[in-house]
Design an enzyme around this catalytic site. Structure first.
Site, PDB file in Angstrom:
ATOM      1  N   ASP A   1      60.674  61.259 -83.084  1.00 22.55           N
ATOM      2  CA  ASP A   1      59.619  62.275 -82.970  1.00 22.55           C
ATOM      3  C   ASP A   1      59.401  62.948 -84.303  1.00 22.55           C
ATOM      4  OD1 ASP A   1      59.299  61.794 -80.359  1.00 22.55           O
ATOM      5  OD2 ASP A   1      60.476  63.517 -79.655  1.00 22.55           O
TER       6      ASP A   1
ATOM      7  N   ASP B   1      56.023  76.929 -87.781  1.00 24.28           N
ATOM      8  CA  ASP B   1      54.938  77.871 -87.477  1.00 24.28           C
ATOM      9  C   ASP B   1      54.094  77.396 -86.303  1.00 24.28           C
ATOM     10  OD1 ASP B   1      53.285  77.323 -90.715  1.00 24.28           O
ATOM     11  OD2 ASP B   1      54.000  75.933 -89.194  1.00 24.28           O
TER      12      ASP B   1
ATOM     13  N   GLU C   1      46.783  82.942 -86.211  1.00 25.79           N
ATOM     14  CA  GLU C   1      46.598  82.273 -87.501  1.00 25.79           C
ATOM     15  C   GLU C   1      46.506  80.755 -87.318  1.00 25.79           C
ATOM     16  OE1 GLU C   1      49.903  82.187 -90.274  1.00 25.79           O
ATOM     17  OE2 GLU C   1      48.521  82.212 -91.961  1.00 25.79           O
ATOM     18  N   GLU C   2      47.176  80.260 -86.298  1.00 21.06           N
ATOM     19  CA  GLU C   2      47.267  78.806 -86.127  1.00 21.06           C
ATOM     20  C   GLU C   2      46.092  78.199 -85.368  1.00 21.06           C
ATOM     21  OE1 GLU C   2      49.493  77.256 -87.841  1.00 21.06           O
ATOM     22  OE2 GLU C   2      50.440  79.122 -88.450  1.00 21.06           O
TER      23      GLU C   2
ATOM     24  N   ASP D   1      50.305  86.611 -86.028  1.00 21.71           N
ATOM     25  CA  ASP D   1      50.731  85.651 -87.054  1.00 21.71           C
ATOM     26  C   ASP D   1      52.108  85.199 -86.570  1.00 21.71           C
ATOM     27  OD1 ASP D   1      51.658  84.230 -89.201  1.00 21.71           O
ATOM     28  OD2 ASP D   1      51.303  85.803 -90.690  1.00 21.71           O
TER      29      ASP D   1
ATOM     30  N   LEU E   1      54.312  82.966 -87.353  1.00 24.49           N
ATOM     31  CA  LEU E   1      55.369  82.755 -88.336  1.00 24.49           C
ATOM     32  C   LEU E   1      54.828  83.164 -89.704  1.00 24.49           C
ATOM     33  CD1 LEU E   1      57.745  81.345 -89.858  1.00 24.49           C
ATOM     34  CD2 LEU E   1      58.145  81.628 -87.439  1.00 24.49           C
ATOM     35  N   ASP E   2      55.287  84.283 -90.182  1.00 31.03           N
ATOM     36  CA  ASP E   2      54.821  84.781 -91.478  1.00 31.03           C
ATOM     37  C   ASP E   2      55.868  84.483 -92.542  1.00 31.03           C
ATOM     38  OD1 ASP E   2      53.200  86.544 -93.294  1.00 31.03           O
ATOM     39  OD2 ASP E   2      55.094  87.633 -93.271  1.00 31.03           O
TER      40      ASP E   2
ATOM     41  N   GLU F   1      47.525  90.093 -89.844  1.00 32.41           N
ATOM     42  CA  GLU F   1      48.579  90.469 -90.792  1.00 32.41           C
ATOM     43  C   GLU F   1      48.459  91.959 -91.143  1.00 32.41           C
ATOM     44  OE1 GLU F   1      49.888  86.466 -93.154  1.00 32.41           O
ATOM     45  OE2 GLU F   1      47.974  87.285 -93.799  1.00 32.41           O
TER      46      GLU F   1
HETATM   47  P1  AHG Z   1      51.920  82.820 -93.863  1.00 30.87           P
HETATM   48  O1  AHG Z   1      53.257  82.203 -94.027  1.00 30.87           O
HETATM   49  O2  AHG Z   1      51.725  83.426 -92.485  1.00 30.87           O
HETATM   50  O3  AHG Z   1      50.784  81.907 -94.252  1.00 30.87           O
HETATM   51  O4  AHG Z   1      51.815  84.110 -94.807  1.00 30.87           O
HETATM   52  C1  AHG Z   1      52.201  84.031 -96.147  1.00 30.87           C
HETATM   53  C2  AHG Z   1      51.743  85.275 -96.846  1.00 30.87           C
HETATM   54  C3  AHG Z   1      52.682  86.466 -96.788  1.00 30.87           C
HETATM   55  O5  AHG Z   1      53.745  86.374 -95.939  1.00 30.87           O
HETATM   56  C4  AHG Z   1      53.199  86.604 -98.202  1.00 30.87           C
HETATM   57  O6  AHG Z   1      53.392  87.913 -98.552  1.00 30.87           O
HETATM   58  C5  AHG Z   1      52.146  85.934 -99.017  1.00 30.87           C
HETATM   59  O7  AHG Z   1      51.575  84.963 -98.216  1.00 30.87           O
HETATM   60  C6  AHG Z   1      52.719  85.308-100.238  1.00 30.87           C
HETATM   61  O8  AHG Z   1      51.698  84.766-100.977  1.00 30.87           O
HETATM   62  P2  AHG Z   1      51.937  84.271-102.479  1.00 30.87           P
HETATM   63  O9  AHG Z   1      52.794  83.057-102.379  1.00 30.87           O
HETATM   64  O10 AHG Z   1      50.553  83.978-102.971  1.00 30.87           O
HETATM   65  O11 AHG Z   1      52.595  85.388-103.218  1.00 30.87           O
HETATM   66 MN    MN Z   2      51.395  85.486 -92.776  1.00 28.64          MN
HETATM   67 MN    MN Z   3      51.832  82.468 -90.560  1.00 26.48          MN
END
Ligand code: AHG
Ligand code: MN
Ligand code: MN
Length: 329
Positions: free
Chosen positions: A70, A76, A99-100, A118, A120-121, A277
């Site tokens: 699999d 995320d 977000e997804e 969001d 998984l951030d 966010e």
């Molecule tokens: P996600 O993982 O939900 O896409 O969010 C990422 C975001 C946030 O968590 C973070 O502060 C920022 O993107 C970082 O961005 P850079 O790598 O441009 O700094």
């Molecule tokens: Mn995020």
């Molecule tokens: Mn995310």
């Protein structure tokens, strides 16, 4: 109206805390409480998967046999599934903005709430064992339950949130949330499978010494942003940037500081998303005495025009955000 906040001692379980504070909700009917429980439950499942992720990645990178053939789902996407399932089963929400997903997801049409999430951030930090998070916002729907969902249900301003918060999967896992009566933080005890109140009535220091920004983008920042950052350095502030918004936000909430993702030449609206966010963290920040701005205006007053709309974001200690705004004017 006089607040009916009931002080709870450290160590109170999340469940008990939610129950004891239920009457302070404007529309106390138990449904919002159930929604918060659904989110907490999904976060426990995600927490379990987050903790396994490193192990699976190690096995993969060693080239060992892949079990079952699999394709491993990205965390995320998995987190999105966990949260949407919990909310679907719970039945209190009619729609989920994530977000997804390109468009919002229909849940129970009789549900009274709309959720933005969001799941998984900070996902770029998964593979390197650095803190990640989940961010959520809860709105009451405008249309009558059982009728078709309308745009006004979905595109609500941040100041219409009835609850919001985040889960931080860090050196410990925490759930921090507000229902508009202050901010409370709960720490997860994995062997008991429970969240316990560990940070009651959180307050963000109004001044701080930490600035959190991706300085790699320096060349594409505007002159006012560069000037503000130079001011931070001239005053021996401390630079701290994890690259997971939730984790950066949480540290600055406790210690005092400013997180910023300004507009850049490439992204004139910054990178971060208003609806799942910025709004939630802006609500938490304000409830803790902090401030959240797009550089000039209050985040919570921005009328969203689309689900995945971006906004420049400045959040944290009130006086620091005010200072950044003054540079931008
Ligand atoms: P996600 O993982 O939900 O896409 O969010 C990422 C975001 C946030 O968590 C973070 O502060 C920022 O993107 C970082 O961005 P850079 O790598 O441009 O700094
Ligand atoms: Mn995020
Ligand atoms: Mn995310």
């Amino acid at each position: 109206m006089e607040e009916s906040r009931i002080a709870q001692p450290i160590g109170t379980t999340l469940d008990r805390f939610i129950k004891s504070n239920q009457d302070q909700f404007a529309f106390a009917s138990g449904e919002l409480s159930q929604l918060l429980r659904d989110i907490a439950l999904a976060s426990k499942v995600v927490n379990r998967e987050v903790n396994k992720a490193g192990l699976i990645d190690i096995m993969g990178s060693m080239g060992t046999a892949n079990m079952g053939g699999d394709q491993q789902q990205k965390l995320d996407v998995l987190a999105n599934i966990r949260f949407s399932r919990a909310l679907m089963k719970g039945g209190e929400a009619c729609a989920l903005i994530s977000e997804e997903s390109e468009s919002y997801l229909d849940l129970n049409n009789h549900g009274k709430y709309v959720i933005a999430i969001d799941p998984l951030d900070g996902s770029s930090n998964i593979d390197v064992n650095v803190s990640i998070g989940t961010i959520f916002s809860i709105y009451r729907r405008k249309s009558a339950p059982g009728t078709p969902i309308v745009q006004e249900d979905i595109l609500q301003r941040g100041d219409e949130q009835v609850a919001a918060g985040y889960i931080l999967y860090g050196s410990s896992t925490m759930l921090v949330y507000t229902t508009g009566h202050g901010v409370n933080g709960f720490t997860y005890e994995p062997t008991l499978g429970e969240y316990f109140l560990s940070h009651p009535d959180m307050k963000q220091p109004e001044e701080g010494k930490i600035f959190s920004v991706n300085e790699g983008a320096w060349n594409s920042f505007s002159q006012p942003v560069k000037d503000f950052l130079t001011h931070c350095k001239d005053n021996q502030y401390t630079g701290r940037y994890i690259g997971s918004l939730v984790a950066d936000f949480h540290r600055n909430l406790l210690k005092g500081g400013i997180y910023m993702y300004p507009a850049t030449a490439k992204d004139p609206n910054g990178k971060l998303r208003l609806m799942y966010e910025c709004n939630a963290l802006a609500f938490v920040a304000e409830q803790a005495g902090g401030k959240a701005s797009d550089g000039l205006c209050r985040i919570l007053e921005i009328q969203p025009e689309s689900l995945h709309q971006r906004t420049p974001f400045y959040v944290g200690s009130r006086l620091m955000v005010m200072k950044a705004e003054r540079y931008n004017q």
